[in-house]
Design a protein around this motif. Structure first.
Motif, PDB file in Angstrom:
ATOM      1  N   ARG A  33      37.469  40.011  44.283  1.00 14.22           N
ATOM      2  CA  ARG A  33      37.728  41.391  44.710  1.00 14.22           C
ATOM      3  C   ARG A  33      37.391  42.424  43.634  1.00 14.22           C
ATOM      4  O   ARG A  33      37.118  43.566  43.944  1.00 14.22           O
ATOM      5  N   TRP A  34      37.438  42.027  42.370  1.00 16.95           N
ATOM      6  CA  TRP A  34      37.197  42.954  41.275  1.00 16.95           C
ATOM      7  C   TRP A  34      35.714  42.967  40.911  1.00 16.95           C
ATOM      8  O   TRP A  34      34.945  42.124  41.339  1.00 16.95           O
ATOM      9  N   LEU A  55      38.374  32.743  34.322  1.00 15.14           N
ATOM     10  CA  LEU A  55      39.685  33.279  34.664  1.00 15.14           C
ATOM     11  C   LEU A  55      40.575  33.245  33.423  1.00 15.14           C
ATOM     12  O   LEU A  55      40.296  32.536  32.464  1.00 15.14           O
ATOM     13  N   ARG A  56      41.664  34.001  33.456  1.00 19.39           N
ATOM     14  CA  ARG A  56      42.614  34.053  32.339  1.00 19.39           C
ATOM     15  C   ARG A  56      43.815  33.191  32.694  1.00 19.39           C
ATOM     16  O   ARG A  56      44.270  33.192  33.836  1.00 19.39           O
ATOM     17  N   TRP A 110      42.001  41.236  33.426  1.00 22.17           N
ATOM     18  CA  TRP A 110      41.161  40.043  33.524  1.00 22.17           C
ATOM     19  C   TRP A 110      41.748  39.193  34.641  1.00 22.17           C
ATOM     20  O   TRP A 110      42.949  38.967  34.669  1.00 22.17           O
ATOM     21  N   PRO A 111      40.926  38.741  35.585  1.00 20.34           N
ATOM     22  CA  PRO A 111      41.484  38.014  36.737  1.00 20.34           C
ATOM     23  C   PRO A 111      42.131  36.691  36.342  1.00 20.34           C
ATOM     24  O   PRO A 111      41.631  35.976  35.487  1.00 20.34           O
ATOM     25  N   ARG A 112      43.239  36.413  37.021  1.00 21.13           N
ATOM     26  CA  ARG A 112      43.955  35.156  36.824  1.00 21.13           C
ATOM     27  C   ARG A 112      43.705  34.191  37.975  1.00 21.13           C
ATOM     28  O   ARG A 112      44.027  33.015  37.869  1.00 21.13           O
ATOM     29  N   THR A 113      43.152  34.704  39.059  1.00 21.07           N
ATOM     30  CA  THR A 113      42.872  33.859  40.223  1.00 21.07           C
ATOM     31  C   THR A 113      41.452  34.102  40.717  1.00 21.07           C
ATOM     32  O   THR A 113      40.867  35.165  40.458  1.00 21.07           O
ATOM     33  N   VAL A 172      44.095  31.574  27.254  1.00 20.32           N
ATOM     34  CA  VAL A 172      42.689  31.186  27.317  1.00 20.32           C
ATOM     35  C   VAL A 172      41.971  31.896  28.457  1.00 20.32           C
ATOM     36  O   VAL A 172      42.591  32.390  29.395  1.00 20.32           O
ATOM     37  N   ASN A 173      40.666  31.935  28.351  1.00 24.49           N
ATOM     38  CA  ASN A 173      39.790  32.134  29.489  1.00 24.49           C
ATOM     39  C   ASN A 173      39.232  30.755  29.789  1.00 24.49           C
ATOM     40  O   ASN A 173      38.996  29.962  28.862  1.00 24.49           O
TER      41      ASN A 173
END
Length: 129
Positions: A116-117, A34-35, A107-110, A81-82
């Motif tokens: 879902r992506w 995650l980001r 980029w997903p944060r959660t 960060v990732n």
């Protein structure tokens, strides 16, 4: 003597070619990465996206050159960060992003977004449905 000269010339050429290679290959992130914004407080304590977080024992933090760095070297710095979490919700892997990596959006944060992506591991790209 001539063989020594040839070997020296060969190694000089090899060194020049090696130094001409790109400094860093594209890093490969896990699909679970995650980001977020990380601030290391008093290790293992940290803030992740403004909320209290904890680094896992043995957490791996990679700097922009992809080298392992100690959490203490990042004290009080707000860094993009990732990251991945372990099964207990502790921060396990951290990659300090380069400018190029930070521009890689979306980029997903959660975890919900990541579920879902769609992630293409070859291109290291996320797409929203």
């Amino acid at each position: 003597w001539m063989n020594t000269m040839k070997r020296c010339a060969f190694f000089a050429l090899f060194a020049a070619l090696f130094l001409a290679l790109p400094a860093q290959a594209q890093r490969v992130f896990e699909s679970s990465a995650l980001r977020g914004e990380l601030i290391v407080k008093a290790p293992p304590e940290a803030l992740l996206n403004g909320k209290p977080a904890r680094l896992a024992p043995g957490a791996r933090i990679r700097n922009q050159q992809n080298q392992i760095t100690l959490s203490g070297a990042l004290l009080e710095q707000k860094i993009l960060v990732n990251y991945t979490l372990d099964g207990m919700g502790l921060v396990r892997d951290v990659w300090v992003l380069t400018d190029e990596e930070a521009r890689r959006l979306p980029w997903p944060r959660t975890t919900r977004e990541a579920q879902r992506w769609q992630f293409d591991p070859t291109l290291q790209r996320w797409t929203k449905p």
